[in-house]
Design a protein around this motif. Structure first.
Motif, PDB file in Angstrom:
ATOM      1  N   ALA A 135      67.309  28.528  16.940  1.00  0.00           N
ATOM      2  CA  ALA A 135      67.469  27.077  16.741  1.00  0.00           C
ATOM      3  C   ALA A 135      67.177  26.036  17.363  1.00  0.00           C
ATOM      4  O   ALA A 135      67.916  26.169  18.174  1.00  0.00           O
ATOM      5  CB  ALA A 135      67.298  26.766  15.575  1.00  0.00           C
ATOM      6  N   VAL A 136      65.526  25.134  17.811  1.00  0.00           N
ATOM      7  CA  VAL A 136      65.423  24.744  19.036  1.00  0.00           C
ATOM      8  C   VAL A 136      65.897  23.034  17.612  1.00  0.00           C
ATOM      9  O   VAL A 136      64.515  23.477  16.863  1.00  0.00           O
ATOM     10  CB  VAL A 136      65.073  24.632  19.733  1.00  0.00           C
ATOM     11  N   GLY A 137      65.992  21.970  18.631  1.00  0.00           N
ATOM     12  CA  GLY A 137      65.597  20.499  18.044  1.00  0.00           C
ATOM     13  C   GLY A 137      63.955  20.042  18.870  1.00  0.00           C
ATOM     14  O   GLY A 137      64.094  19.713  19.940  1.00  0.00           O
ATOM     15  N   PHE A 138      62.956  19.681  18.205  1.00  0.00           N
ATOM     16  CA  PHE A 138      62.176  18.717  18.863  1.00  0.00           C
ATOM     17  C   PHE A 138      61.898  17.571  17.870  1.00  0.00           C
ATOM     18  O   PHE A 138      61.628  17.911  17.140  1.00  0.00           O
ATOM     19  CB  PHE A 138      61.367  19.863  18.958  1.00  0.00           C
ATOM     20  N   GLY A 139      61.617  16.550  18.840  1.00  0.00           N
ATOM     21  CA  GLY A 139      61.266  15.251  18.181  1.00  0.00           C
ATOM     22  C   GLY A 139      60.664  14.051  19.158  1.00  0.00           C
ATOM     23  O   GLY A 139      60.172  14.236  20.602  1.00  0.00           O
ATOM     24  N   ALA A 140      60.221  13.141  18.613  1.00  0.00           N
ATOM     25  CA  ALA A 140      60.042  12.152  19.533  1.00  0.00           C
ATOM     26  C   ALA A 140      60.495  11.099  19.684  1.00  0.00           C
ATOM     27  O   ALA A 140      62.220  11.033  18.560  1.00  0.00           O
ATOM     28  CB  ALA A 140      59.025  11.457  18.427  1.00  0.00           C
TER      29      ALA A 140
END
Length: 174
Positions: A135-140
């Motif tokens: 799992a990786v997190g990604f966002g603005a």
């Protein structure tokens, strides 16, 4: 008028010792300016802290429990700690296929290479990691101001993030 409970001061001081990028919140640190909060004679509060892989989870829990016990003893109060979640840190290496695919999508949408950094605020990844799911997190937005009084997100960046998610979903489906 309620008296200032020493625990508020101690927990506030504790939150100031937490490395940048880790999130810790409680009634004692919830004020935007991080000033101690006034507590009534009977109260409860929560502390939520996320740990990085290099930190000793047991040592941090012991440190927090000691602060609470000492502050309660100082004023002759009963202090109890109920631990509702106790999860070790987790992380998926950036060279894992999930990270490589995300980096490729980010670069295609933004036109610059993706930058990976530790984000202690993504608790869900810990659960996935225990199940062997990468799992990786990604966002603005920027991690250095996230979940704080100066948090903001650029509207155009939200659109870019949506495009990255769409491309990533398409790519991983084959």
């Amino acid at each position: 008028m309620p008296r200032k409970w020493p625990l508020a001061q101690r927990v506030t001081r504790l939150t100031r010792t937490i490395p940048r990028g880790r999130w810790c919140s409680s009634a004692a640190a919830a004020a935007p300016d991080r000033t101690p909060t006034w507590f009534p004679p009977d109260c409860w509060f929560t502390v939520d802290s996320r740990f990085n892989p290099e930190e000793d989870l047991d040592a941090e829990l012991d440190r927090l429990q000691t602060i609470i016990a000492d502050a309660a003893d100082e004023i002759g109060a009963k202090g109890t700690v109920d631990v509702t979640q106790f999860q070790p840190a987790a992380g998926t290496p950036s060279d894992h296929p999930a990270g490589v695919a995300l980096a490729r999508c980010v670069e295609e949408v933004r036109g610059v290479p993706a930058r990976f950094e530790m984000c202690g605020e993504i608790l869900e990844n810990r659960w996935y990691d225990q199940l062997g799911i990468p799992a990786v997190g990604f966002g603005a937005g920027r991690l250095d101001v996230s979940h704080g009084p100066d948090e903001y997100v650029d509207e155009d960046e939200l659109l870019r993030v949506a495009a990255v998610y769409a491309l990533y979903a398409h790519d991983i489906r084959g």
